[in-house]
Design an enzyme around this catalytic site. Sequence first.
Site, mmCIF file in Angstrom:
data_model
loop_
_atom_site.group_PDB
_atom_site.id
_atom_site.type_symbol
_atom_site.label_atom_id
_atom_site.label_comp_id
_atom_site.label_asym_id
_atom_site.label_seq_id
_atom_site.Cartn_x
_atom_site.Cartn_y
_atom_site.Cartn_z
ATOM 1 N N CYS A 92 0.795 -1.225 0.000
ATOM 2 C CA CYS A 92 0.000 0.000 0.000
ATOM 3 C C CYS A 92 0.824 1.269 0.000
ATOM 4 O O CYS A 92 0.277 2.353 -0.063
ATOM 5 C CB CYS A 92 -0.925 0.014 1.207
ATOM 6 S SG CYS A 92 -0.065 0.287 2.765
ATOM 7 N N GLY A 93 2.142 1.175 0.104
ATOM 8 C CA GLY A 93 2.932 2.392 0.150
ATOM 9 C C GLY A 93 2.759 3.092 1.482
ATOM 10 O O GLY A 93 2.565 2.454 2.504
#
Length: 286
Positions: A115-116
Amino acid sequence: MGRVTERRKVLRIRDGAVSTRPDTLVAEEPLEIRLNGKPLAITMRTPGDDFALAAGFLVSEGVLAAASDLQNIVYCAGATADGSNTYNVVDVRTAPGISLPDFTLERNVYTSSSCGLCGKASLDAVRTTTRWPIADTPRLRVTPALLAGLPERLREAQRVFDRTGGLHAAALFTEDGRLLDIKEDVGRHNAVDKLVGRALQNGGLPLSRTVLLVSGRASFELAQKAVMAGIPVLAAVSAPSSLAVDLAAETGLTLVGFLRGSSMNVYAGDDRIVLAQEPEPETAKS
Protein backbone atom coordinates in the site's frame (compact mmCIF):
# COMPACT_ATOMS: atom_id res chain seq x y z
CA MET A 1 23.41 -8.95 1.55
CA GLY A 2 19.99 -10.53 1.28
CA ARG A 3 19.16 -12.54 -1.79
CA VAL A 4 16.64 -11.45 -4.40
CA THR A 5 15.14 -14.95 -4.59
CA GLU A 6 14.83 -17.94 -2.26
CA ARG A 7 13.93 -21.58 -2.77
CA ARG A 8 11.08 -23.32 -0.95
CA LYS A 9 9.62 -26.83 -1.20
CA VAL A 10 6.03 -26.87 -2.50
CA LEU A 11 3.32 -29.45 -3.08
CA ARG A 12 2.36 -29.24 -6.76
CA ILE A 13 -1.08 -30.35 -7.96
CA ARG A 14 -1.77 -30.36 -11.67
CA ASP A 15 -4.88 -32.03 -13.11
CA GLY A 16 -5.00 -34.48 -10.21
CA ALA A 17 -1.30 -35.37 -10.38
CA VAL A 18 0.57 -34.61 -7.15
CA SER A 19 4.30 -34.01 -6.80
CA THR A 20 6.79 -32.12 -4.67
CA ARG A 21 9.35 -29.75 -6.08
CA PRO A 22 11.43 -26.70 -5.16
CA ASP A 23 9.97 -23.37 -6.18
CA THR A 24 11.67 -20.01 -6.63
CA LEU A 25 10.15 -17.20 -4.59
CA VAL A 26 10.93 -13.51 -4.47
CA ALA A 27 12.63 -12.55 -1.21
CA GLU A 28 10.94 -10.06 1.11
CA GLU A 29 12.77 -8.51 4.05
CA PRO A 30 12.31 -5.34 6.13
CA LEU A 31 14.48 -2.31 5.50
CA GLU A 32 14.76 0.34 8.19
CA ILE A 33 15.66 3.77 6.85
CA ARG A 34 17.42 6.11 9.26
CA LEU A 35 17.96 9.78 8.59
CA ASN A 36 21.10 11.25 10.15
CA GLY A 37 21.08 8.44 12.70
CA LYS A 38 17.40 8.73 13.64
CA PRO A 39 14.91 5.97 12.68
CA LEU A 40 12.48 7.28 10.09
CA ALA A 41 10.66 4.46 8.27
CA ILE A 42 10.46 0.72 7.75
CA THR A 43 9.53 -0.76 4.38
CA MET A 44 9.13 -4.36 3.26
CA ARG A 45 11.24 -4.74 0.14
CA THR A 46 13.15 -7.08 -2.12
CA PRO A 47 16.83 -6.78 -1.11
CA GLY A 48 18.98 -4.96 -3.63
CA ASP A 49 19.44 -1.32 -4.64
CA ASP A 50 18.81 -0.44 -0.99
CA PHE A 51 20.76 2.82 -1.13
CA ALA A 52 18.82 3.95 -4.20
CA LEU A 53 15.56 2.97 -2.50
CA ALA A 54 16.40 5.07 0.57
CA ALA A 55 17.46 8.03 -1.55
CA GLY A 56 14.32 7.84 -3.68
CA PHE A 57 12.14 7.61 -0.60
CA LEU A 58 13.69 10.83 0.70
CA VAL A 59 13.12 12.53 -2.65
CA SER A 60 9.41 11.75 -2.31
CA GLU A 61 9.52 13.09 1.24
CA GLY A 62 10.97 16.41 0.03
CA VAL A 63 14.28 15.92 1.88
CA LEU A 64 16.63 15.35 -1.08
CA ALA A 65 16.61 17.08 -4.45
CA ALA A 66 20.17 16.70 -5.79
CA ALA A 67 23.17 14.45 -5.38
CA SER A 68 24.91 17.28 -3.53
CA ASP A 69 22.23 17.07 -0.79
CA LEU A 70 23.48 13.60 0.04
CA GLN A 71 26.64 13.04 2.08
CA ASN A 72 26.53 9.22 2.12
CA ILE A 73 24.41 6.16 2.75
CA VAL A 74 25.74 3.22 4.76
CA TYR A 75 24.51 -0.06 6.14
CA CYS A 76 24.42 0.08 9.92
CA ALA A 77 26.84 -2.30 11.60
CA GLY A 78 25.71 -3.68 14.92
CA ALA A 79 22.06 -3.56 13.90
CA THR A 80 21.30 -6.62 16.04
CA ALA A 81 21.90 -7.39 19.71
CA ASP A 82 24.95 -9.50 18.89
CA GLY A 83 26.46 -6.68 16.83
CA SER A 84 26.12 -8.33 13.42
CA ASN A 85 25.14 -6.48 10.26
CA THR A 86 21.84 -7.70 8.81
CA TYR A 87 22.04 -5.38 5.78
CA ASN A 88 18.45 -4.46 6.62
CA VAL A 89 19.20 -1.06 8.19
CA VAL A 90 20.56 1.92 6.25
CA ASP A 91 21.49 5.36 7.51
CA VAL A 92 21.21 8.32 5.14
CA ARG A 93 23.45 11.25 6.02
CA THR A 94 22.55 14.57 4.46
CA ALA A 95 25.12 17.17 3.49
CA PRO A 96 25.85 19.95 6.02
CA GLY A 97 23.37 22.79 5.83
CA ILE A 98 20.47 20.77 4.37
CA SER A 99 17.29 21.83 6.13
CA LEU A 100 14.96 19.02 7.08
CA PRO A 101 11.18 19.38 7.14
CA ASP A 102 9.85 18.94 10.66
CA PHE A 103 7.43 16.21 9.68
CA THR A 104 10.21 13.89 8.55
CA LEU A 105 11.72 13.97 12.02
CA GLU A 106 8.49 13.54 13.93
CA ARG A 107 7.08 10.42 12.30
CA ASN A 108 8.14 6.83 12.34
CA VAL A 109 6.11 5.20 9.60
CA TYR A 110 5.63 1.63 8.50
CA THR A 111 5.46 1.16 4.76
CA SER A 112 3.92 -2.11 3.59
CA SER A 113 4.88 -3.75 0.31
CA SER A 114 1.33 -3.41 -0.98
CA CYS A 115 0.00 0.00 0.00
CA GLY A 116 2.93 2.39 0.15
CA LEU A 117 2.73 5.15 2.73
CA CYS A 118 -0.67 4.42 4.21
CA GLY A 119 -2.29 7.55 5.59
CA LYS A 120 0.14 9.81 3.76
CA ALA A 121 -0.09 13.56 3.50
CA SER A 122 -2.86 15.39 1.71
CA LEU A 123 -2.90 16.72 -1.83
CA ASP A 124 -1.95 20.14 -0.54
CA ALA A 125 1.20 18.78 1.13
CA VAL A 126 2.47 17.25 -2.11
CA ARG A 127 1.67 20.36 -4.12
CA THR A 128 3.50 22.63 -1.69
CA THR A 129 6.59 20.47 -1.10
CA THR A 130 7.53 19.48 -4.65
CA ARG A 131 10.77 21.08 -5.87
CA TRP A 132 9.82 20.84 -9.55
CA PRO A 133 6.25 21.83 -10.40
CA ILE A 134 5.26 19.98 -13.57
CA ALA A 135 5.21 22.67 -16.22
CA ASP A 136 7.39 21.18 -18.95
CA THR A 137 8.68 23.56 -21.62
CA PRO A 138 8.60 22.64 -24.43
CA ARG A 139 5.59 20.45 -23.71
CA LEU A 140 6.40 16.73 -23.68
CA ARG A 141 4.09 14.96 -26.13
CA VAL A 142 3.59 11.22 -26.60
CA THR A 143 1.40 9.19 -28.93
CA PRO A 144 -0.94 6.38 -27.92
CA ALA A 145 1.13 4.06 -30.12
CA LEU A 146 4.28 4.86 -28.16
CA LEU A 147 2.53 4.26 -24.84
CA ALA A 148 1.02 1.02 -26.11
CA GLY A 149 4.47 -0.43 -26.77
CA LEU A 150 5.90 0.29 -23.31
CA PRO A 151 4.36 -2.58 -21.28
CA GLU A 152 5.92 -5.20 -23.57
CA ARG A 153 9.32 -3.54 -23.22
CA LEU A 154 8.86 -3.52 -19.47
CA ARG A 155 7.91 -7.20 -19.45
CA GLU A 156 10.90 -8.17 -21.59
CA ALA A 157 13.24 -6.46 -19.11
CA GLN A 158 11.78 -8.11 -15.98
CA ARG A 159 14.44 -10.70 -15.24
CA VAL A 160 13.43 -11.79 -11.75
CA PHE A 161 9.71 -11.88 -12.58
CA ASP A 162 10.43 -14.61 -15.11
CA ARG A 163 11.69 -16.83 -12.27
CA THR A 164 9.18 -15.94 -9.57
CA GLY A 165 6.08 -14.24 -10.99
CA GLY A 166 5.94 -12.29 -7.72
CA LEU A 167 7.42 -8.88 -8.42
CA HIS A 168 6.20 -5.47 -9.43
CA ALA A 169 8.25 -3.39 -11.80
CA ALA A 170 8.72 0.26 -12.62
CA ALA A 171 10.55 1.64 -15.64
CA LEU A 172 11.62 5.01 -16.94
CA PHE A 173 11.42 5.72 -20.66
CA THR A 174 12.48 8.69 -22.75
CA GLU A 175 9.81 10.64 -24.59
CA ASP A 176 10.64 8.65 -27.74
CA GLY A 177 10.21 5.30 -25.96
CA ARG A 178 13.81 4.35 -25.12
CA LEU A 179 14.19 2.41 -21.88
CA LEU A 180 16.37 4.31 -19.39
CA ASP A 181 16.13 2.14 -16.27
CA ILE A 182 14.00 -0.57 -14.68
CA LYS A 183 13.66 -1.77 -11.10
CA GLU A 184 11.75 -4.67 -9.55
CA ASP A 185 10.46 -5.12 -6.01
CA VAL A 186 7.67 -6.74 -4.02
CA GLY A 187 6.30 -3.21 -3.59
CA ARG A 188 5.67 -1.10 -6.67
CA HIS A 189 6.34 2.05 -4.62
CA ASN A 190 9.76 0.62 -3.69
CA ALA A 191 10.53 -0.01 -7.36
CA VAL A 192 9.74 3.64 -8.11
CA ASP A 193 11.87 4.81 -5.19
CA LYS A 194 14.79 2.76 -6.54
CA LEU A 195 14.42 4.41 -9.95
CA VAL A 196 14.21 7.92 -8.53
CA GLY A 197 17.01 7.30 -6.05
CA ARG A 198 19.34 6.08 -8.77
CA ALA A 199 18.50 9.16 -10.84
CA LEU A 200 19.29 11.38 -7.85
CA GLN A 201 22.63 9.63 -7.29
CA ASN A 202 23.48 10.14 -10.96
CA GLY A 203 22.50 13.82 -10.92
CA GLY A 204 19.49 13.15 -13.13
CA LEU A 205 16.72 15.00 -11.28
CA PRO A 206 14.29 16.36 -12.24
CA LEU A 207 13.11 13.63 -14.62
CA SER A 208 11.17 16.17 -16.65
CA ARG A 209 11.48 14.48 -20.06
CA THR A 210 10.52 10.96 -19.05
CA VAL A 211 7.57 8.59 -18.87
CA LEU A 212 7.16 6.39 -15.79
CA LEU A 213 5.46 3.02 -16.31
CA VAL A 214 4.39 0.84 -13.38
CA SER A 215 2.99 -2.66 -13.27
CA GLY A 216 -0.32 -2.96 -11.49
CA ARG A 217 -2.38 -0.01 -10.33
CA ALA A 218 -1.52 3.67 -9.94
CA SER A 219 -2.01 4.66 -6.31
CA PHE A 220 -1.80 8.10 -4.72
CA GLU A 221 1.70 7.21 -3.46
CA LEU A 222 2.95 6.49 -6.99
CA ALA A 223 1.47 9.70 -8.36
CA GLN A 224 3.09 11.54 -5.46
CA LYS A 225 6.50 10.03 -6.20
CA ALA A 226 6.21 10.95 -9.88
CA VAL A 227 5.31 14.54 -9.04
CA MET A 228 8.10 14.88 -6.47
CA ALA A 229 10.65 13.67 -9.06
CA GLY A 230 9.33 16.03 -11.75
CA ILE A 231 8.05 13.21 -13.98
CA PRO A 232 5.31 14.53 -16.31
CA VAL A 233 3.71 11.23 -17.44
CA LEU A 234 2.71 8.25 -15.27
CA ALA A 235 1.25 5.18 -16.95
CA ALA A 236 -0.04 2.01 -15.29
CA VAL A 237 -1.29 -1.27 -16.67
CA SER A 238 -4.17 -1.28 -14.18
CA ALA A 239 -6.54 1.23 -12.59
CA PRO A 240 -5.65 4.43 -10.75
CA SER A 241 -7.20 5.38 -7.44
CA SER A 242 -9.50 8.38 -7.17
CA LEU A 243 -6.93 10.23 -5.08
CA ALA A 244 -4.22 9.59 -7.68
CA VAL A 245 -6.47 11.16 -10.33
CA ASP A 246 -7.15 14.14 -8.05
CA LEU A 247 -3.44 14.64 -7.44
CA ALA A 248 -2.66 14.38 -11.17
CA ALA A 249 -5.31 16.97 -11.99
CA GLU A 250 -4.02 19.28 -9.23
CA THR A 251 -0.37 19.12 -10.29
CA GLY A 252 -0.55 18.79 -14.08
CA LEU A 253 0.60 15.16 -14.16
CA THR A 254 -0.53 13.11 -17.16
CA LEU A 255 -2.05 9.92 -15.73
CA VAL A 256 -2.77 6.91 -17.95
CA GLY A 257 -4.42 3.74 -16.66
CA PHE A 258 -5.49 0.36 -18.04
CA LEU A 259 -2.62 0.49 -20.54
CA ARG A 260 -3.17 -2.83 -22.29
CA GLY A 261 -2.34 -3.29 -25.93
CA SER A 262 -3.68 -0.37 -27.91
CA SER A 263 -6.29 0.44 -25.25
CA MET A 264 -5.81 2.92 -22.41
CA ASN A 265 -7.66 5.50 -20.33
CA VAL A 266 -6.25 9.00 -19.85
CA TYR A 267 -7.47 10.32 -16.51
CA ALA A 268 -5.61 13.65 -16.38
CA GLY A 269 -3.23 15.72 -18.47
CA ASP A 270 -4.56 14.61 -21.86
CA ASP A 271 -2.92 17.63 -23.50
CA ARG A 272 0.34 15.64 -23.60
CA ILE A 273 -1.30 12.88 -25.67
CA VAL A 274 -1.04 13.34 -29.44
CA LEU A 275 -4.38 12.18 -30.89
CA ALA A 276 -5.05 11.22 -34.48
CA GLN A 277 -8.67 12.29 -34.11
CA GLU A 278 -10.78 14.31 -31.73
CA PRO A 279 -12.62 12.33 -29.04
CA GLU A 280 -16.32 11.76 -29.58
CA PRO A 281 -18.52 13.94 -27.36
CA GLU A 282 -20.19 12.24 -24.43
CA THR A 283 -23.78 11.38 -25.17
CA ALA A 284 -26.45 11.82 -22.54
CA LYS A 285 -28.24 8.66 -21.47
CA SER A 286 -31.98 8.66 -21.95
